[in-house]
Write a protein that holds these residues in place. Structure first.
Motif, PDB file in Angstrom:
ATOM      1  N   THR A  63      29.465  75.734  88.689  1.00 18.01           N
ATOM      2  CA  THR A  63      30.539  76.578  89.106  1.00 18.01           C
ATOM      3  C   THR A  63      31.293  75.835  90.052  1.00 18.01           C
ATOM      4  N   PHE A  64      32.544  75.536  89.806  1.00 16.18           N
ATOM      5  CA  PHE A  64      33.186  74.405  90.684  1.00 16.18           C
ATOM      6  C   PHE A  64      34.852  74.675  90.452  1.00 16.18           C
ATOM      7  N   GLY A  65      35.499  73.936  91.089  1.00 14.99           N
ATOM      8  CA  GLY A  65      36.871  73.897  91.228  1.00 14.99           C
ATOM      9  C   GLY A  65      37.609  72.544  91.587  1.00 14.99           C
ATOM     10  N   VAL A  66      38.895  72.504  91.511  1.00 15.00           N
ATOM     11  CA  VAL A  66      39.712  71.449  91.747  1.00 15.00           C
ATOM     12  C   VAL A  66      41.013  71.916  92.498  1.00 15.00           C
ATOM     13  N   LEU A  67      41.006  71.445  93.771  1.00 12.49           N
ATOM     14  CA  LEU A  67      42.021  72.017  94.662  1.00 12.49           C
ATOM     15  C   LEU A  67      43.171  70.830  94.694  1.00 12.49           C
ATOM     16  N   SER A  68      44.365  71.360  95.205  1.00 15.10           N
ATOM     17  CA  SER A  68      45.454  70.611  95.345  1.00 15.10           C
ATOM     18  C   SER A  68      46.073  70.793  96.530  1.00 15.10           C
ATOM     19  N   VAL A  69      46.491  69.761  97.556  1.00 14.26           N
ATOM     20  CA  VAL A  69      47.483  70.293  98.394  1.00 14.26           C
ATOM     21  C   VAL A  69      48.598  69.368  98.387  1.00 14.26           C
ATOM     22  N   GLY A  70      49.691  69.711  97.702  1.00 16.04           N
ATOM     23  CA  GLY A  70      50.826  68.858  97.289  1.00 16.04           C
ATOM     24  C   GLY A  70      50.308  67.591  96.724  1.00 16.04           C
ATOM     25  N   ASP A  71      50.976  66.584  97.301  1.00 15.77           N
ATOM     26  CA  ASP A  71      50.502  65.267  97.088  1.00 15.77           C
ATOM     27  C   ASP A  71      49.760  64.348  98.201  1.00 15.77           C
ATOM     28  N   LEU A  72      49.509  65.106  99.253  1.00 20.91           N
ATOM     29  CA  LEU A  72      49.103  64.415 100.425  1.00 20.91           C
ATOM     30  C   LEU A  72      47.672  64.052 100.329  1.00 20.91           C
ATOM     31  N   SER A  73      47.579  62.831 100.911  1.00 21.22           N
ATOM     32  CA  SER A  73      45.948  62.165 101.083  1.00 21.22           C
ATOM     33  C   SER A  73      45.405  62.307 102.188  1.00 21.22           C
ATOM     34  N   GLY A  74      44.116  62.417 102.214  1.00 17.22           N
ATOM     35  CA  GLY A  74      43.354  62.475 103.269  1.00 17.22           C
ATOM     36  C   GLY A  74      43.217  63.745 104.123  1.00 17.22           C
ATOM     37  N   VAL A  75      43.782  64.853 103.537  1.00 24.67           N
ATOM     38  CA  VAL A  75      43.852  66.050 103.985  1.00 24.67           C
ATOM     39  C   VAL A  75      42.112  66.750 104.072  1.00 24.67           C
ATOM     40  N   LYS A  76      41.677  67.291 105.039  1.00 27.62           N
ATOM     41  CA  LYS A  76      40.118  67.759 105.045  1.00 27.62           C
ATOM     42  C   LYS A  76      40.530  69.241 104.803  1.00 27.62           C
ATOM     43  N   VAL A  77      39.619  69.700 103.750  1.00 28.99           N
ATOM     44  CA  VAL A  77      39.434  71.027 103.577  1.00 28.99           C
ATOM     45  C   VAL A  77      37.780  71.623 103.601  1.00 28.99           C
ATOM     46  N   THR A  78      37.639  72.566 104.130  1.00 34.41           N
ATOM     47  CA  THR A  78      36.267  73.115 104.329  1.00 34.41           C
ATOM     48  C   THR A  78      36.222  73.857 102.758  1.00 34.41           C
ATOM     49  N   THR A  79      34.955  73.737 102.269  1.00 34.80           N
ATOM     50  CA  THR A  79      34.399  74.369 100.902  1.00 34.80           C
ATOM     51  C   THR A  79      33.009  75.053 101.289  1.00 34.80           C
ATOM     52  N   PRO A  80      32.490  75.911 100.495  1.00 34.95           N
ATOM     53  CA  PRO A  80      31.205  76.640 100.512  1.00 34.95           C
ATOM     54  C   PRO A  80      30.030  75.299 100.642  1.00 34.95           C
ATOM     55  N   TYR A  81      30.508  74.294 100.175  1.00 40.25           N
ATOM     56  CA  TYR A  81      29.198  73.393  99.920  1.00 40.25           C
ATOM     57  C   TYR A  81      29.451  72.304 101.122  1.00 40.25           C
ATOM     58  N   GLY A  82      30.620  72.130 101.685  1.00 42.17           N
ATOM     59  CA  GLY A  82      31.025  71.217 102.922  1.00 42.17           C
ATOM     60  C   GLY A  82      32.342  70.887 102.804  1.00 42.17           C
ATOM     61  N   PRO A  83      32.754  69.861 103.801  1.00 40.02           N
ATOM     62  CA  PRO A  83      34.041  69.446 103.781  1.00 40.02           C
ATOM     63  C   PRO A  83      34.620  68.245 102.768  1.00 40.02           C
ATOM     64  N   VAL A  84      35.778  68.470 102.190  1.00 35.96           N
ATOM     65  CA  VAL A  84      36.065  67.377 101.005  1.00 35.96           C
ATOM     66  C   VAL A  84      37.423  66.782 101.697  1.00 35.96           C
ATOM     67  N   TRP A  85      37.804  65.736 101.179  1.00 41.30           N
ATOM     68  CA  TRP A  85      39.126  65.093 101.545  1.00 41.30           C
ATOM     69  C   TRP A  85      39.923  64.962 100.229  1.00 41.30           C
TER      70      TRP A  85
END
Length: 825
Positions: free
Chosen positions: A661-683
């Motif tokens: 069970t997973f997901g895909v997130l988007s922060v506009g078209d911005l690159s290199g933004v750090k996002v915390t998730t239940p598994y760990g940080p992603v960029w």
């Protein structure tokens, strides 16, 4: 303006409302009056209506702002806090007085009971989507705290207002489609005394999620010098049917049963959905490595896990088990090539909680994944677990196939608040070998006090007992005498604030040929002000007949950790058998994407030098290392791990393996933004997307943007999301952003004279924008909408502003500086 006690200004988020409220507060006088029914103070403001009309403000707006802070009428997205716990975002509705409406959406989000309607439109007690329930009247101790400045609503409700236990599956998000590839590659090259050895481990998992179906295929390839092997571990499809709270699987699967050994089959299976049940912490394999070593874990003859560990004690978590009944065989391969093996009885890992209830059915043809020549009979099994009393769960089941039948019974009971006792009894009949037998196991886990816990397990089987896989081998007698006759395990844990924590464990295996092996592991640790100290002891015992002797495998390890800011210095003494070694390790977490470790060890056998660097370059994990052991052995290794998701928005890499069970997130078209998730940080990648590699099924989880990694010219509406995902779903999470250009403008005329202080700046639709301050300066929160700005001067004249901005905004500056010219209208 005069302010009396407890008067506080209203804080509003909307620029226009904030501007109006500021003007109103500048014109108002506050009057406090105490009510007769409450010992609180209400604040009410009165305004000069003629002055407001002269400024072009409707006096009705002043009447609205005359009371305490409140939400405007309508629906607003707010953060809901229930009895002190944040539940995430919800669309809340407020009436014309700014009071909260307890509608169905709010009650479902908070899992509160429905009550009668405030103003029912009919005799029916069922509310429509917009109806408000009279919740506060039914539960009069309910307290509602509104905080419009922070977009928060806090509820304090009595416990009887909550819905009965159980998860409302209607809250879980479903659907979505995506493909994936997970990879784990480990390569090692060792050279000893002029001879070289190479080892390669490659594990891949490919699959897809679509319509809540989960499809996966896993393969493992190993190569050790001139010997190589490819294992197809499984390929299956799975779906959770929420109405029955059951999981359906089809393909190459492993039998999941509370009573029988989980044999690999090609077939179908129905098992309970366990996401809602209380589960244990999962299996943990512990041991001590003498040097930087590789640890291989096998189950039912198949390699299921391989990793590297540094010298000293280790504990492996999240091992992908094939089933919950077959013992684990652990092999520790030291840096110099020496190997040690030990068995972890599965009975010692399965007694941490009461099992989940439900029924399981499976049927199919046995698969051969061990590489040993065997038959592949068709088999079917059915088992169930059900609640006998509040503290007891009973289990029963049957298994049958050509030449094999088995009957199993089990019981799990909480004999005390924190003590669980489990028992299993399985009878087997293998007609091919004309063998009948019994296997019996017991386990007990207890938290004796707040600081003392203990556990024990014992398993016995007669010589005639067979599990399903035993009957598939052509010559059972070749290894039958080496099977275990009995297994015993015991654990003891104790902690004290002054003396530290102590953990002891013992396991013993006796085979039918008379050999007995035992393993004892003890550890102690304590944290002091400037350092932490730990010690570990591992002892292996062997026997021949009735005489017990110690043999190779004894180890003693003392470790001292000294934190040095982001660095950590570790010194240790390690003794295995008669070999004494001392060493030191320096490690540092440089940043989110890099950490390293260097170590030196000396003593009997020469000097060892090792080092490795672990990198997470946003989209994968890389671990590289090298070692020199004694005078004639060198080793190099490299490991790559991660995943790739293929979705309708493109291809996105993940530094972590992607789960069911997973997901895909988007922060506009911005690159290199750090996002915390239940598994760990992603960029986020160059297209503004990132993978949420794992979401707990049917539970709330939080995903949050680290706003300091956003460009300075970007605002985000809401930096966190609360997600409730159904198993097998692919969640699309979008964080809405607004690109702004904050500009500090200096407005002058042709002669260089600045605008008069206090002049009002209005937009093209005569909406208030800002006010001119000293030296003709004004601040535009979003200069991207700077066309058509007008300034109302104190002498009654108006002028137009023309703001000149660079073509490209400075993403690293919170605001820019610009010059504006003015033209009298």
């Amino acid at each position: 303006m005069s302010i009396r006690k407890s008067a506080r200004p209203v804080l509003l988020r909307q620029p226009l409302a904030a501007a109006i409220s500021s003007m109103l507060l500048a014109l108002c006088s506050m009057e406090a009056s105490a009510t007769d029914t409450e010992s609180t103070t209400k604040t009410r403001a009165s305004f000069d209506t003629r002055t407001l009309q002269a400024r072009g403000i409707d006096p009705k707006v002043a009447e609205y702002f005359s009371e305490a802070p409140r939400f405007r009428e309508g629906t607003h997205t707010v953060t809901l806090i229930l009895n002190g716990a944040k539940l995430g975002l919800v669309d809340a509705t407020f009436d014309e007085n700014g009071q909260l409406c307890f509608d169905r959406a709010l009650l479902e989000k908070a899992k509160l009971r429905e009550t009668a309607l405030v103003n029912p439109s009919s005799a029916s007690d069922t509310a429509n989507a917009s109806g408000c329930y009279d919740f506060a009247a039914t539960y009069p101790t309910t307290k509602v705290t509104l905080n419009p400045a922070q977009d928060e609503v806090a509820l304090l409700v009595p416990t009887e207002a909550f819905q009965p236990g159980g998860y409302d599956l209607a809250n879980a998000a479903t659907g979505g489609a995506a493909g994936l590839l997970n990879y784990d590659l480990l390569g090692q090259s060792t050279r000893t005394s002029g001879q070289s050895s190479r080892y390669l481990y490659a594990s891949t998992e490919v699959g897809a999620n679509a319509g809540d179906w989960i499809m996966r295929s896993r393969q493992v390839y190993t190569s050790n010098d001139d010997r190589s092997r490819f294992e197809h571990v499984y390929a299956y499809a799975q779906r959770t049917f929420t109405s029955h709270k059951a999981i359906f699987q089809a393909g190459q699967i492993n039998i999941t049963s509370p009573l029988f050994t989980g044999a690999p089959i090609s077939g179908v299976q129905i098992i309970p959905e366990g996401a809602l049940a209380a589960q244990g912490s999962g299996p943990v394999v512990e041991g001590v490595a003498q040097s930087d070593a590789r640890v291989d874990v096998r189950q039912a003859g198949a390699l299921i896990y391989s990793t590297r560990v540094p010298a000293g004690p280790f504990a492996l978590n999240d091992i992908p088990l094939l089933n919950g009944r077959t013992d684990l065989e652990v092999t520790v391969v030291e840096g110099d090539g020496a190997e040690r093996k030990f068995i972890v009885p599965m009975a010692s890992l399965n007694a941490s909680s009461l099992p989940r209830t439900g029924y399981s059915l499976a049927a199919g043809k046995v698969r051969n994944i061990s590489g040993i020549e065997s038959t592949q009979p068709v088999v079917a099994t059915a088992a169930g677990s059900w609640v006998v009393s509040k503290s007891t769960v009973a289990s029963g089941g049957v298994m049958g196939g050509r030449g094999y039948q088995a009957l199993g019974l089990g019981v799990d009971s909480k004999v005390a608040t924190s003590t669980i006792v489990s028992a299993r009894n399985t009878l087997s009949n293998a007609s091919k070998d004309n063998a009948r037998g019994v296997q019996t196991s017991f386990a007990i886990n207890a938290n004796l006090t707040g600081s003392l816990s203990a556990g024990a397990s014992a398993t016995f089987q007669t010589k005639g007992y067979r599990d399903l896989l035993d009957t598939t081998y052509g010559d059972f007698g070749a290894f039958g005498s080496s099977r275990y006759k009995s297994q015993f395990t015991g654990t003891l844990g104790w902690s004290h604030p002054t003396w530290g924590g102590l953990n002891l464990s013992y396991s013993s295996v006796q085979t039918f040929n008379g050999t007995t092996t035992g393993r004892f592991v003890g550890s102690w640790g304590k944290t002091f002000r400037h350092a932490s100290v730990s010690a570990s002891l591992e002892t292996e015992l062997g026997s021949s007949g009735q005489h017990t002797t110690r043999h190779n495998g004894n180890a003693f390890y003392v470790n001292v950790n000294i934190p040095l800011g982001s660095r950590n210095l570790r010194t240790y003494v390690n003794q295995r058998d008669d070999r004494l070694r001392t060493g030191a390790t320096l490690s540092e977490k440089v940043n989110d994407t890099m950490n390293y470790r260097v170590a030196a060890e000396g003593g009997d056998g020469g000097t060892d030098l090792t080092g490795n660097v672990a990198l997470t370059p946003r989209y994968t994990q890389i671990n590289l290392g090298a070692g020199h052991y004694g005078s004639g052995s060198t080793s190099f290794f490299g490991q790559f791990r991660g995943g790739v998701a293929l979705h309708d928005g493109g291809v996105t890499a993940s530094p972590y393996p992607i789960q069911d069970t997973f997901g895909v997130l988007s922060v506009g078209d911005l690159s290199g933004v750090k996002v915390t998730t239940p598994y760990g940080p992603v960029w986020t990648d160059p297209w503004g997307k990132a993978v949420i590699p794992q979401l707990p099924a049917y539970k709330s989880s939080r995903v949050e943007v680290i706003t300091k990694t956003l460009p300075r010219n970007v605002d985000i509406k809401n930096g966190f999301k609360t997600i409730e995902a159904g198993r097998g779903s692919v969640i699309d999470v979008q964080f809405d952003i607004v690109k702004t250009r904050r500009v500090l403008v200096t407005a002058i005329d042709d002669q260089g004279h600045p605008l008069a202080k206090g002049s009002s700046v209005m937009g093209p639709d005569n909406t208030f924008v800002t006010t001119v301050v000293d030296d003709g300066q004004l601040f535009l929160a979003n200069a991207m909408n700077s066309e058509g700005l007008k300034v109302f001067l104190p002498d009654g004249k108006q002028c137009a502003l023309n703001v000149t901005l660079p073509e490209k905004a400075d993403e690293h500056a919170y605001y820019e500086n610009a010059i504006a010219s003015r033209r009298i209208l």
